[in-house]
Enzyme design. Structure first.
Site, mmCIF file in Angstrom:
data_model
loop_
_atom_site.group_PDB
_atom_site.id
_atom_site.type_symbol
_atom_site.label_atom_id
_atom_site.label_comp_id
_atom_site.label_asym_id
_atom_site.label_seq_id
_atom_site.Cartn_x
_atom_site.Cartn_y
_atom_site.Cartn_z
ATOM 1 C CG ASN A 72 -1.901 -1.143 1.220
ATOM 2 O OD1 ASN A 72 -2.163 -1.749 0.176
ATOM 3 N ND2 ASN A 72 -2.467 -1.459 2.379
ATOM 4 C CG ASN A 172 0.209 -3.135 -3.487
ATOM 5 O OD1 ASN A 172 0.558 -4.317 -3.499
ATOM 6 N ND2 ASN A 172 -0.512 -2.613 -2.504
ATOM 7 C CD GLU A 173 -3.297 -5.730 -1.734
ATOM 8 O OE1 GLU A 173 -3.798 -4.885 -0.974
ATOM 9 O OE2 GLU A 173 -2.979 -6.885 -1.359
ATOM 10 C CE1 TYR A 244 -0.162 -10.983 3.804
ATOM 11 C CE2 TYR A 244 -1.786 -9.910 2.394
ATOM 12 C CZ TYR A 244 -0.483 -10.015 2.869
ATOM 13 O OH TYR A 244 0.483 -9.158 2.402
ATOM 14 C CD GLU A 291 1.063 -7.680 -0.552
ATOM 15 O OE1 GLU A 291 0.266 -7.792 0.405
ATOM 16 O OE2 GLU A 291 1.228 -6.619 -1.183
ATOM 17 C CD GLN A 352 5.138 -6.162 4.379
ATOM 18 O OE1 GLN A 352 6.085 -5.467 4.678
ATOM 19 N NE2 GLN A 352 3.970 -5.623 3.995
#
Ligand code: AHR
Length: 500
Positions: A72, A172-173, A244, A291, A352
């Site tokens: 982010n 990103n995203e 996740y 990720e 991470q």
């Protein structure tokens, strides 16, 4: 006792295990960079301010490519703030994590750190608040040998040779409403295609990653990938995937997370292959799973608060999950899923690395240590080489909660030059399980060794009070007789076998 039988045969292959499968991710977030990898006042700091004890742990972890600087964070980042004399760099508001970014570490310093850990840089560009113009300036700065404004600026900043960065993330995203500059799939697809085309006009052989979905539960999942690739198919090489998993009081589902990752990978590759067919293209788009991890995201969301105008801390403690034995077992299972799809997952990044949902923790002025999740990652990265095998498995199944019925034992295997590795998870919560492995289709002689993670206390952790409570254990039950291996796996365990 549940039983599972596995057949390994060198004729049943998934594909080569690309080393980028064992990548990592460093974001300017919380205490990841500052007071994590970079702590000039620490007794182990090198001449650039990077902690040598952390460098040693990152090396031991065995991470290959490392994605940087977000996340982010990158969607509001000005890369120019992080180059040039450190004392002249601006302090900026980091809107993503409501922090102050000091810019003491930028591209040059991070590359220095990567040189010390021996990993490759995977650089993300800001397609949130910025666009193609800034991305090509960054590429010119990083990769052009000299003779232009940006490349000469790099030299003036102390780096004569180009960085030679191959792999780039186009934002990103961008599907996430929380993302600065969030876009719909149409708009992002067009921007990704335009940015990729511009970057390739500088350097055609770059490897470019378009943003896929930030999770399988996103309302646009599947359709996002299809639409983005309709615009950008011929311009990019990979589509990203992010996932996740958390226990959140549902251990049964948590232990079956690998099945969800399998499904995720299948859906994304199906969407990509659909566009390939539609376009009649010869090119195949693979996944950059850039990720993935275990993360108590529900707890994190519940902690969100409203900040005041003067509350912009430097390196606050954010997302500092303390991982349990159960988390490590699940993480080992996610690596099994990635290996099982080695043909379509070209690259992956555990998200991470240090302090921030990381396998490594540090205390300012104090110790650095391995979290429980460190072990399955480091062992898998060390042992999984060569070719990923299509393991033919038969055996008992179990309830996987929201992920349906799943095998009690999940497995993956690799083989290279007379050595094989087998990775196993026993998802059963109360029973040990017996696994037999038929090796007659493999040319692998020699002994077998089994090590793994299990514990009577599934929620045991390594933390400041005891940094080595949980570690690798040897499974003494393993036997090889001719071409058959037998092993008993404890309940809720992750195990790696090294053969030959
Ligand atoms: O890894 C933490 C955050 O999770 C990243 O910044 C973002 O990309 C994702 O939502």
């Amino acid at each position: 006792m549940p039983r599972t039988h596995l057949v390994l045969d060198s004729a049943f292959t998934v594909g080569p295990v690309r080393r980028r499968l064992f990548g990592g991710f460093v974001e300017h977030l919380g205490r990841h960079v500052y007071d994590g990898i970079h702590e000039p006042a620490h007794e182990s700091a090198d001449e650039h301010g990077f902690r040598k004890d952390v460098i040693e742990l990152v090396k031991e972890l065995g991470v290959t490519t490392i994605r940087y600087p977000g996340g982010n964070f990158v969607s509001g980042y000005k890369w120019e703030d992080g180059v040039g004399p450190v004392e002249q760099r601006p302090r900026r508001l980091d809107l993503a994590w409501h922090s102050t970014e000091t810019n003491e570490v930028g591209l040059h310093e991070f590359q220095q750190w990567l040189d010390s850990v021996g990993s490759e840089l995977m650089l993300a560009v800001n397609l949130g608040t910025r666009g193609a113009a800034e991305a090509i300036e960054l590429l010119e700065y990083a990769n052009i040998p000299g003779g232009t404004a940006r490349s000469e600026e790099r030299k003036a900043n102390g780096r004569e040779e180009p960085f030679g960065i191959t792999m780039w993330c186009l934002g990103n995203e961008m599907d996430g409403p929380w993302q600065l500059g969030h876009k719909n799939a149409e708009d992002y697809g067009k921007l990704a295609a335009m940015t990729a085309k511009a970057m390739r006009q500088i350097q055609p052989d770059l490897e470019l990653v378009a943003c896929g979905s930030s999770g399988a539960s996103m309302p646009t999942f599947g359709e996002w990938e299809r639409t983005v690739l309709e615009h950008a198919y011929e311009d990019v090489d990979y589509i990203s995937a992010h996932a996740y998993y958390e226990e959140d009081q549902d251990l049964t589902s948590f232990l079956a997370s690998g099945a969800n990752m399998d499904h995720f990978i299948k859906t994304v590759t199906t969407a990509a292959d659909h566009v390939q067919a539609h376009k009649g293209s010869d090119k195949r788009i693979d996944i950059s799973f850039d990720e993935w991890n275990v993360w108590s995201i529900t707890k994190w969301e519940a902690q969100q608060k409203t900040f005041t105008l003067d509350e912009w801390p430097v390196a606050p403690r954010l997302l500092e999950d303390v991982y349990t034995v159960a988390d490590a077992v699940v993480l080992g299972g996610l690596l099994i899923s990635l290996l099982r799809h080695a043909d379509r997952v070209a690259s992956a990044s555990i998200a991470q690395l240090v302090n921030v949902i990381g396998p490594i923790m540090t205390e300012p002025g104090g110790e650095a240590w391995r979290q429980t999740t460190f072990f399955p990652f480091s062992v898998t990265s060390r042992l999984a080489h060569g070719t990923s095998l299509n393991v033919v498995a038969s055996g008992d199944t179990i309830d996987g909660g929201k992920h349906g019925t799943v095998p009690v034992v999940d497995s993956a295997a690799t083989v290279e030059d007379g050595h094989a590795a087998v990775f196993l998870v026993n998802r059963h919560q109360s029973e040990s399980t017996t696994v037999t492995i038929d090796l007659s289709g493999l040319d692998v002689d020699g002994d077998v060794h089994a090590e793994g993670i299990w514990d009577d206390d599934l929620h045991a952790v390594n933390d400041l009070s005891n940094t080595s409570r949980v570690g690798l254990r040897t499974n003494e039950s393993v036997r090889r007789e001719g071409d058959t291996i037998t092993i008993e796996l404890p309940p809720v365990s992750w195990t790696a076998l090294s053969i030959g």
